[in-house]
Design a protein around this motif. Structure first.
Motif, PDB file in Angstrom:
ATOM      1  N   THR A  59      42.044  54.553  41.222  1.00 16.00           N
ATOM      2  CA  THR A  59      42.201  54.634  39.883  1.00 16.00           C
ATOM      3  C   THR A  59      43.219  53.699  39.249  1.00 16.00           C
ATOM      4  O   THR A  59      42.629  52.942  38.239  1.00 16.00           O
ATOM      5  N   PRO A  60      44.379  53.482  39.652  1.00 13.97           N
ATOM      6  CA  PRO A  60      45.294  52.621  38.939  1.00 13.97           C
ATOM      7  C   PRO A  60      44.884  51.173  39.079  1.00 13.97           C
ATOM      8  O   PRO A  60      45.116  50.405  38.363  1.00 13.97           O
ATOM      9  N   HIS A  61      44.327  50.805  40.303  1.00 10.45           N
ATOM     10  CA  HIS A  61      43.826  49.421  40.415  1.00 10.45           C
ATOM     11  C   HIS A  61      42.693  49.152  39.284  1.00 10.45           C
ATOM     12  O   HIS A  61      42.556  48.170  38.955  1.00 10.45           O
ATOM     13  N   PHE A  62      41.682  49.981  39.056  1.00  8.03           N
ATOM     14  CA  PHE A  62      40.931  49.885  38.050  1.00  8.03           C
ATOM     15  C   PHE A  62      41.514  49.449  36.770  1.00  8.03           C
ATOM     16  O   PHE A  62      41.063  48.637  36.234  1.00  8.03           O
ATOM     17  N   PHE A  63      42.350  50.128  36.313  1.00  9.57           N
ATOM     18  CA  PHE A  63      43.009  49.811  35.054  1.00  9.57           C
ATOM     19  C   PHE A  63      43.861  48.600  34.974  1.00  9.57           C
ATOM     20  O   PHE A  63      43.903  48.085  34.131  1.00  9.57           O
ATOM     21  N   GLN A  64      44.384  48.071  36.173  1.00 14.32           N
ATOM     22  CA  GLN A  64      45.247  47.122  36.192  1.00 14.32           C
ATOM     23  C   GLN A  64      44.121  45.619  36.060  1.00 14.32           C
ATOM     24  O   GLN A  64      44.456  44.706  35.707  1.00 14.32           O
ATOM     25  N   HIS A  65      42.683  45.957  36.490  1.00 16.42           N
ATOM     26  CA  HIS A  65      41.738  44.997  36.445  1.00 16.42           C
ATOM     27  C   HIS A  65      40.724  45.299  35.740  1.00 16.42           C
ATOM     28  O   HIS A  65      39.537  44.625  35.683  1.00 16.42           O
ATOM     29  N   GLN A  66      40.818  46.098  34.570  1.00 16.63           N
ATOM     30  CA  GLN A  66      39.711  46.605  33.647  1.00 16.63           C
ATOM     31  C   GLN A  66      38.877  45.281  32.992  1.00 16.63           C
ATOM     32  O   GLN A  66      37.871  45.389  32.923  1.00 16.63           O
ATOM     33  N   ALA A  67      39.964  44.387  32.703  1.00 21.51           N
ATOM     34  CA  ALA A  67      39.182  43.169  31.979  1.00 21.51           C
ATOM     35  C   ALA A  67      37.929  42.459  33.134  1.00 21.51           C
ATOM     36  O   ALA A  67      37.020  42.361  32.608  1.00 21.51           O
ATOM     37  N   GLU A  68      38.433  42.473  34.295  1.00 19.67           N
ATOM     38  CA  GLU A  68      37.525  41.757  35.176  1.00 19.67           C
ATOM     39  C   GLU A  68      36.222  42.854  35.516  1.00 19.67           C
ATOM     40  O   GLU A  68      35.299  42.108  35.711  1.00 19.67           O
ATOM     41  N   PHE A  69      36.612  44.399  35.461  1.00 20.16           N
ATOM     42  CA  PHE A  69      35.382  45.048  35.557  1.00 20.16           C
ATOM     43  C   PHE A  69      34.444  44.721  34.334  1.00 20.16           C
ATOM     44  O   PHE A  69      33.134  44.784  34.780  1.00 20.16           O
ATOM     45  N   GLN A  70      34.942  44.537  33.383  1.00 18.33           N
ATOM     46  CA  GLN A  70      34.111  44.474  32.058  1.00 18.33           C
ATOM     47  C   GLN A  70      33.366  43.064  32.407  1.00 18.33           C
ATOM     48  O   GLN A  70      32.099  43.021  31.867  1.00 18.33           O
ATOM     49  N   GLN A  71      34.057  41.969  32.559  1.00 18.98           N
ATOM     50  CA  GLN A  71      33.446  40.817  32.930  1.00 18.98           C
ATOM     51  C   GLN A  71      32.257  40.969  33.988  1.00 18.98           C
ATOM     52  O   GLN A  71      31.228  40.375  33.640  1.00 18.98           O
ATOM     53  N   LEU A  72      32.447  41.779  34.918  1.00 18.48           N
ATOM     54  CA  LEU A  72      31.631  42.035  36.095  1.00 18.48           C
ATOM     55  C   LEU A  72      30.359  42.538  35.459  1.00 18.48           C
ATOM     56  O   LEU A  72      29.149  42.166  35.932  1.00 18.48           O
ATOM     57  N   VAL A  73      30.273  43.687  34.450  1.00 23.10           N
ATOM     58  CA  VAL A  73      29.450  44.078  34.132  1.00 23.10           C
ATOM     59  C   VAL A  73      28.510  43.195  33.362  1.00 23.10           C
ATOM     60  O   VAL A  73      27.277  42.925  33.587  1.00 23.10           O
ATOM     61  N   ILE A  74      29.164  42.161  32.603  1.00 23.64           N
ATOM     62  CA  ILE A  74      28.422  41.280  31.654  1.00 23.64           C
ATOM     63  C   ILE A  74      27.717  40.450  32.794  1.00 23.64           C
ATOM     64  O   ILE A  74      26.559  40.116  32.603  1.00 23.64           O
TER      65      ILE A  74
ATOM     66  N   LYS B  62      30.017  32.973  39.818  1.00 24.62           N
ATOM     67  CA  LYS B  62      31.175  33.557  38.727  1.00 24.62           C
ATOM     68  C   LYS B  62      31.579  35.000  39.377  1.00 24.62           C
ATOM     69  O   LYS B  62      32.586  35.490  39.218  1.00 24.62           O
ATOM     70  N   ILE B  63      30.345  35.640  39.733  1.00 25.81           N
ATOM     71  CA  ILE B  63      30.552  36.954  40.345  1.00 25.81           C
ATOM     72  C   ILE B  63      31.613  37.243  41.473  1.00 25.81           C
ATOM     73  O   ILE B  63      32.383  38.044  41.508  1.00 25.81           O
ATOM     74  N   ASP B  64      31.458  36.065  42.343  1.00 29.61           N
ATOM     75  CA  ASP B  64      32.322  35.741  43.511  1.00 29.61           C
ATOM     76  C   ASP B  64      33.844  35.940  43.015  1.00 29.61           C
ATOM     77  O   ASP B  64      34.867  36.623  43.608  1.00 29.61           O
ATOM     78  N   ARG B  65      33.892  34.893  41.955  1.00 31.63           N
ATOM     79  CA  ARG B  65      35.661  34.919  41.459  1.00 31.63           C
ATOM     80  C   ARG B  65      35.957  36.197  41.172  1.00 31.63           C
ATOM     81  O   ARG B  65      37.137  36.845  41.230  1.00 31.63           O
ATOM     82  N   LEU B  66      34.982  36.846  40.241  1.00 31.55           N
ATOM     83  CA  LEU B  66      35.582  38.403  39.672  1.00 31.55           C
ATOM     84  C   LEU B  66      35.842  39.407  40.826  1.00 31.55           C
ATOM     85  O   LEU B  66      36.848  40.068  40.822  1.00 31.55           O
ATOM     86  N   ILE B  67      34.776  39.246  41.910  1.00 36.53           N
ATOM     87  CA  ILE B  67      35.197  40.189  43.032  1.00 36.53           C
ATOM     88  C   ILE B  67      36.367  39.854  43.855  1.00 36.53           C
ATOM     89  O   ILE B  67      36.961  40.906  44.244  1.00 36.53           O
ATOM     90  N   ASP B  68      36.480  38.572  43.864  1.00 33.63           N
ATOM     91  CA  ASP B  68      37.838  38.150  44.531  1.00 33.63           C
ATOM     92  C   ASP B  68      39.216  38.570  43.639  1.00 33.63           C
ATOM     93  O   ASP B  68      40.171  39.080  44.424  1.00 33.63           O
ATOM     94  N   GLN B  69      39.003  38.793  42.542  1.00 35.32           N
ATOM     95  CA  GLN B  69      40.110  39.316  41.601  1.00 35.32           C
ATOM     96  C   GLN B  69      40.205  40.886  41.933  1.00 35.32           C
ATOM     97  O   GLN B  69      41.357  41.427  41.952  1.00 35.32           O
ATOM     98  N   ILE B  70      39.380  41.507  41.876  1.00 36.03           N
ATOM     99  CA  ILE B  70      38.933  42.804  41.975  1.00 36.03           C
ATOM    100  C   ILE B  70      39.129  43.742  43.301  1.00 36.03           C
ATOM    101  O   ILE B  70      39.977  44.364  43.839  1.00 36.03           O
ATOM    102  N   GLY B  71      38.644  42.783  44.377  1.00 33.71           N
ATOM    103  CA  GLY B  71      38.315  43.367  45.678  1.00 33.71           C
ATOM    104  C   GLY B  71      37.154  44.104  45.841  1.00 33.71           C
ATOM    105  O   GLY B  71      36.678  44.589  44.894  1.00 33.71           O
ATOM    106  N   GLY B  72      36.491  43.711  47.086  1.00 35.78           N
ATOM    107  CA  GLY B  72      35.229  44.711  47.347  1.00 35.78           C
ATOM    108  C   GLY B  72      34.607  44.113  48.481  1.00 35.78           C
ATOM    109  O   GLY B  72      34.607  42.636  48.522  1.00 35.78           O
TER     110      GLY B  72
END
Length: 169
Positions: free
Chosen positions: A33-48, A82-92
């Motif tokens: 949960t806190p990890h999501f909020f630390q990376h919320q901008a990256e999660f939104q970019q991932l959706v796009i 581009k998705i790779d870079r986001l997943i690298d920042q978020i983790g998964g």
């Protein structure tokens, strides 16, 4: 017959051990949960990015492993990079792009999981999941839930994202 029974007992005990180890080593909903909020901008970019790719591919189900972007034809390879870079920042571990029954985009970003002898457990971030189930901390603590019963929950985060846990013995 005795050997088969002993083997089945061994498999069951091994599965219970693996589940307890997964819970001990891997983050649960409280940590994600806190990890999501630390990376919320990256999660939104991932959706796009991911939903644009899902629409472009016009597929109902695509499992994407980070680092495999060059295996796709252009321009998908560039989009997956581009998705790779986001997943690298978020983790998964992997990203599953899904098309919902309504035609909308749904994503599953696997954080950890394993399958053994038909049993499975996985913890993910889920965007626009097709199925929701309440998260009850007292029942869904990874160390406390009954390992003989299936467990599924979706803990709401923000902007259509959830922490999703699915255990199927």
């Amino acid at each position: 017959m005795k050997r088969l029974f002993a083997f089945l007992i061994f498999c069951w005990l091994f599965l219970l051990y693996q589940c307890s180890q997964a819970a001990a080593k891997n983050p649960g909903a409280a940590e994600l949960t806190p990890h999501f909020f630390q990376h919320q901008a990256e999660f939104q970019q991932l959706v796009i990015q991911a939903c644009a790719v899902q629409k472009q591919m016009n597929t109902r189900h695509e499992v994407y492993k980070p680092g495999t972007a060059p295996e796709y034809p252009m321009p998908l390879a560039a989009d997956f990079a581009k998705i790779d870079r986001l997943i690298d920042q978020i983790g998964g571990e992997s990203l599953i792009l899904l098309q919902g029954a309504d035609g909308g985009c749904s994503l599953l970003l696997l954080q950890w999981g394993f399958v053994f002898a038909g049993d499975s457990v996985e913890m993910s971030y889920s965007y626009n999941p097709s199925r929701l189930a309440d998260y009850i901390p007292e029942l869904h603590d990874l160390d406390k839930h009954n390992k003989q019963q299936p467990v599924y929950f979706t803990k709401p985060l923000a902007d259509g994202w959830y922490v999703q846990y699915d255990y199927s013995p």
